[in-house]
Design a protein around this motif. Structure first.
Motif, PDB file in Angstrom:
ATOM      1  N   THR A 284      42.447  34.438  44.015  1.00 33.94           N
ATOM      2  CA  THR A 284      42.512  35.495  43.006  1.00 33.94           C
ATOM      3  C   THR A 284      42.004  35.005  41.656  1.00 33.94           C
ATOM      4  OG1 THR A 284      44.840  34.886  42.665  1.00 33.94           O
ATOM      5  CG2 THR A 284      44.398  36.760  44.094  1.00 33.94           C
ATOM      6  N   THR A 285      42.336  33.756  41.306  1.00 35.51           N
ATOM      7  CA  THR A 285      41.862  33.182  40.043  1.00 35.51           C
ATOM      8  C   THR A 285      40.354  33.011  40.081  1.00 35.51           C
ATOM      9  OG1 THR A 285      43.964  31.990  39.851  1.00 35.51           O
ATOM     10  CG2 THR A 285      42.177  31.291  38.413  1.00 35.51           C
ATOM     11  N   ARG A 286      39.834  32.568  41.191  1.00 34.34           N
ATOM     12  CA  ARG A 286      38.381  32.389  41.323  1.00 34.34           C
ATOM     13  C   ARG A 286      37.653  33.729  41.208  1.00 34.34           C
ATOM     14  NH1 ARG A 286      36.557  27.845  45.679  1.00 34.34           N
ATOM     15  NH2 ARG A 286      37.845  26.126  44.919  1.00 34.34           N
ATOM     16  N   SER A 287      38.155  34.737  41.891  1.00 32.33           N
ATOM     17  CA  SER A 287      37.507  36.055  41.798  1.00 32.33           C
ATOM     18  C   SER A 287      37.514  36.552  40.356  1.00 32.33           C
ATOM     19  CB  SER A 287      38.216  37.059  42.712  1.00 32.33           C
ATOM     20  OG  SER A 287      37.925  36.793  44.071  1.00 32.33           O
ATOM     21  N   PHE A 288      38.617  36.345  39.671  1.00 38.71           N
ATOM     22  CA  PHE A 288      38.727  36.757  38.272  1.00 38.71           C
ATOM     23  C   PHE A 288      37.681  36.061  37.409  1.00 38.71           C
ATOM     24  CE2 PHE A 288      40.479  36.082  33.998  1.00 38.71           C
ATOM     25  CZ  PHE A 288      40.765  37.384  33.618  1.00 38.71           C
ATOM     26  N   LEU A 289      37.537  34.745  37.566  1.00 33.20           N
ATOM     27  CA  LEU A 289      36.646  33.969  36.708  1.00 33.20           C
ATOM     28  C   LEU A 289      35.180  34.095  37.113  1.00 33.20           C
ATOM     29  CD1 LEU A 289      38.826  30.773  36.273  1.00 33.20           C
ATOM     30  CD2 LEU A 289      38.265  32.448  34.494  1.00 33.20           C
ATOM     31  N   LEU A 290      34.894  34.042  38.412  1.00 32.19           N
ATOM     32  CA  LEU A 290      33.509  34.194  38.848  1.00 32.19           C
ATOM     33  C   LEU A 290      32.976  35.572  38.469  1.00 32.19           C
ATOM     34  CD1 LEU A 290      33.726  32.544  42.388  1.00 32.19           C
ATOM     35  CD2 LEU A 290      32.732  31.547  40.320  1.00 32.19           C
ATOM     36  N   SER A 291      33.816  36.573  38.595  1.00 38.92           N
ATOM     37  CA  SER A 291      33.423  37.921  38.170  1.00 38.92           C
ATOM     38  C   SER A 291      33.212  37.969  36.663  1.00 38.92           C
ATOM     39  CB  SER A 291      34.499  38.943  38.571  1.00 38.92           C
ATOM     40  OG  SER A 291      34.575  39.092  39.966  1.00 38.92           O
ATOM     41  N   ASN A 292      34.008  37.207  35.923  1.00 40.65           N
ATOM     42  CA  ASN A 292      33.858  37.197  34.475  1.00 40.65           C
ATOM     43  C   ASN A 292      32.518  36.602  34.056  1.00 40.65           C
ATOM     44  OD1 ASN A 292      34.808  35.507  31.636  1.00 40.65           O
ATOM     45  ND2 ASN A 292      35.194  37.698  31.803  1.00 40.65           N
ATOM     46  N   ALA A 293      32.117  35.520  34.719  1.00 42.33           N
ATOM     47  CA  ALA A 293      30.796  34.946  34.428  1.00 42.33           C
ATOM     48  C   ALA A 293      29.704  35.969  34.732  1.00 42.33           C
ATOM     49  CB  ALA A 293      30.588  33.674  35.242  1.00 42.33           C
ATOM     50  N   ARG A 294      29.834  36.636  35.866  1.00 45.05           N
ATOM     51  CA  ARG A 294      28.856  37.663  36.233  1.00 45.05           C
ATOM     52  C   ARG A 294      28.855  38.797  35.203  1.00 45.05           C
ATOM     53  NH1 ARG A 294      26.727  39.589  41.200  1.00 45.05           N
ATOM     54  NH2 ARG A 294      25.584  41.514  40.773  1.00 45.05           N
TER      55      ARG A 294
END
Length: 618
Positions: A284-294
């Motif tokens: 969940t943390t990865r999805s949050f952050l990777l999406s934020n970079a995108r």
């Protein structure tokens, strides 16, 4: 809201790359683009009840109860009649019967501090005019191209006459001409994600998807970046994926549980910083952050990310003795693969003080996948050297030449950042020994070393004109210093030195290749003189000579690789830079006198506390 089992599978496993399309507050419009209402979706698995509160319901948590649409803990509610700019928060009643109020992790805009509400914002609809820049960005960001980065804090670069913040739009006509005049290729903005405390400089975020309201609305930032791109200037965002603010309205214990951070008490908190470490191994943390970079790439056309505190990511609490944080390391590799798969022209910079290997090697070659790493070793050694009285520098000669021993282990950026001019460390000029004149002579010498040394360049705002005070985030730079000749001429030297850099590909084209640099003499500790050659891909070269003491030398012999007449193309001791005006009046001519391992040599005048650059006349 478009939410199904496949989306939740990707989200849970750290593979949802546009989570902001599914979570947060999204305006609903009819076919004529008239706003009908707002749909809210939030992930809060520890919430027994979730509701939306705001001015529209007098902040009554009983009015708009959200529907639980997924057993994993996703809540959603469409509220008809709401429009843009509405303030809101989520209210959760946890399974432990605790009631908490939180701002939206996916909010596109936030209320002006000290208020902590999220705001409904229409992120769509901006028309960009940077297509030419974006088309050529991959070439511009090539390792073989020049790179001079201006690191800046938007709140303290320049303020309005009443000392309030300039807005993003205000900065367009102030900042862009200034950057162009100084030869900067990129501007690196310290964190712009929403944060509650000015004094954190943005490094303790509460709104990762919300460009801070201190300087205006997101579309104003779009416009600033758009105009920077049209002027040929790249924009690097200081991005903080490792740790978050502890403020009650933020991501910390979002639904009453350690949802995004570590559940382990021993590694969760950075006590020195007062921050909470995100668990980068959680899906969940990865999805949050990777999406934020995108998100920042998609909507803001960001050219690169400077990743803060990489050593704190690679090792638990930044302590190598605790071992490598394998989940976090895998996140960094995934971040690189994700960013590069979406747009290979976007750059990743590591602010890292560790010796972790292959940080800038591609992931497919066993590396971590950054494009560049800040050379903290070069920075520390160089500043230690320059802080010493010239009479003692001969005993610390290795501080300058050691960087080339390991230079080719990574792709380095030579960074003289904000961290070096705060907390009692003094400004660059004030670090220098000696009287007023000597301080500025040393400053020019440092600038010259940074610009001519292999590696890309980064300077913090104010360093380009010899700022005297340490950086103060509560006020603007001391622009009044431009009325004093020493600062005017220090700034002139900076601009001229960067111009020499741009005009001579030998100073950037082969930064990371062994044939781009060659010592002429790295061992003259007794006189504290360094000399080296920088080559370009055609074999053309410049000779760089640095005298780290106030001594003047006449008829100083230096070996050179080619016969001919040599022109002194810049000398930091000229009177136009407020130097003593010791220079080579006649162009040195090569002699068939072997020296420094070369068959030819030249005799030159060595100026005091100066950098001199020579180039073979065609």
């Amino acid at each position: 809201m478009n939410m199904n089992s496949e989306i939740m599978y990707l989200f849970d496993n750290g593979q949802l790359l546009q989570a902001y399309k599914h979570f947060g507050a999204h305006i609903v419009k009819d076919k004529n683009q008239k706003i009908l209402g707002v749909e809210f979706t939030v992930y809060a698995p520890n919430a027994r009840i979730a509701s939306i509160v705001g001015d529209f319901n007098s902040w009554d948590s009983r009015t708009h109860i959200m529907n639980k649409i997924d057993d994993a803990g996703v809540f959603s509610l469409y509220i008809e009649g709401l429009s843009e700019w509405e303030k809101y928060k989520y209210c959760f009643v946890t399974y432990q019967n605790e009631t908490i109020f939180k701002s939206d992790p996916y909010a596109f805009f936030s209320d002006f501090r000290p208020e902590t509400s999220s705001k409904v914002y229409d992120i769509e609809g901006y028309t960009w005019n940077d297509s030419k820049y974006m088309k050529n960005r991959k070439k511009r960001n090539s390792f073989k191209e020049p790179m001079v980065i201006y690191e800046m804090h938007l709140g303290s670069w320049m303020r309005k006459p009443d000392f309030t913040f300039n807005k993003y739009n205000d900065l367009v006509d102030l900042l862009i001409p200034y950057l162009l005049d100084h030869g900067f290729t990129h501007v690196e903005m310290m964190p712009l994600a929403e944060h509650p405390l000015d004094e954190s400089w943005g490094y303790q975020a509460t709104g990762y998807y919300s460009a801070t309201s201190r300087f205006g609305v997101p579309k104003d930032l779009f416009y600033l970046i758009d105009r920077l791109h049209q002027a040929g200037i790249g924009v690097i965002l200081d991005w903080v994926p490792s740790h978050i603010s502890k403020d009650a309205h933020g991501l910390y214990k979002f639904d009453g549980s350690y949802l995004y951070e570590y559940s382990d008490d021993s590694i969760r908190e950075n006590e020195v910083w007062g921050t909470i470490n995100l668990d980068l191994g959680k899906g969940t943390t990865r999805s949050f952050l990777l999406s934020n970079a995108r998100f920042w790439m998609d909507y803001f056309h960001i050219d690169g990310f400077r990743i803060d505190a990489v050593s704190n990511i690679l090792h638990y609490l930044g302590d190598p003795s605790r071992g490598t944080n394998m989940g976090a390391l895998d996140f960094l590799k995934t971040l690189s693969n994700t960013v590069k798969a979406y747009d290979s022209s976007v750059l990743l910079f590591a602010e890292d003080s560790s010796t972790f290997p292959k940080l800038t090697a591609p992931v497919h070659d066993g590396g971590v996948g950054f494009d560049y790493k800040w050379n903290m070793g070069w920075m520390n050694d160089t500043l230690k050297y320059f802080e010493k009285d010239p009479i003692y520098r001969k005993y610390h000669h290795h501080y300058i030449n050691f960087a080339m021993v390991y230079h080719h282990s990574e792709r380095f950026v030579l960074a003289l950042s904000h961290d070096e001019v705060v907390h009692g460390k003094h400004s660059l000029v004030e670090k220098m020994p000696g009287d007023y004149w000597q301080k500025f002579a040393n400053y020019r010498l440092l600038v010259g070393l940074q610009v001519t040394h292999p590696g890309k360049k980064l300077m913090f705002m104010g360093e380009e004109f010899g700022h005297m005070h340490e950086w103060r985030d509560t006020s603007q730079l001391d622009w009044h210093l431009f009325q004093y000749p020493m600062h005017q001429k220090a700034n002139l030297f900076f601009k001229d030195m960067v111009k020499v850099y741009h005009e001579n590909p030998c100073f950037y084209e082969l930064d990371y290749q062994s044939n781009g640099f060659k010592w002429v003499d790295s061992n003259n500790a007794e006189q504290s003189i360094f000399s080296f050659l920088r080559y370009d891909s055609k074999g053309d070269f410049c000779l760089v000579v640095l005298n780290m003491t106030p001594m003047v030398y006449h008829d100083y012999r230096i070996g050179i690789p080619k016969k001919g007449v040599y022109q002194e193309i810049i000398n930091s001791d000229l009177d136009k830079y407020e130097g003593s005006n010791t220079y080579n009046g006649l162009d040195p001519v090569s002699q068939d006198f072997a020296h420094h391992g070369f068959e030819q040599s030249i005799q030159i005048v060595i100026a005091p506390l100066a950098i001199q650059v020579f180039k073979l006349r065609k």
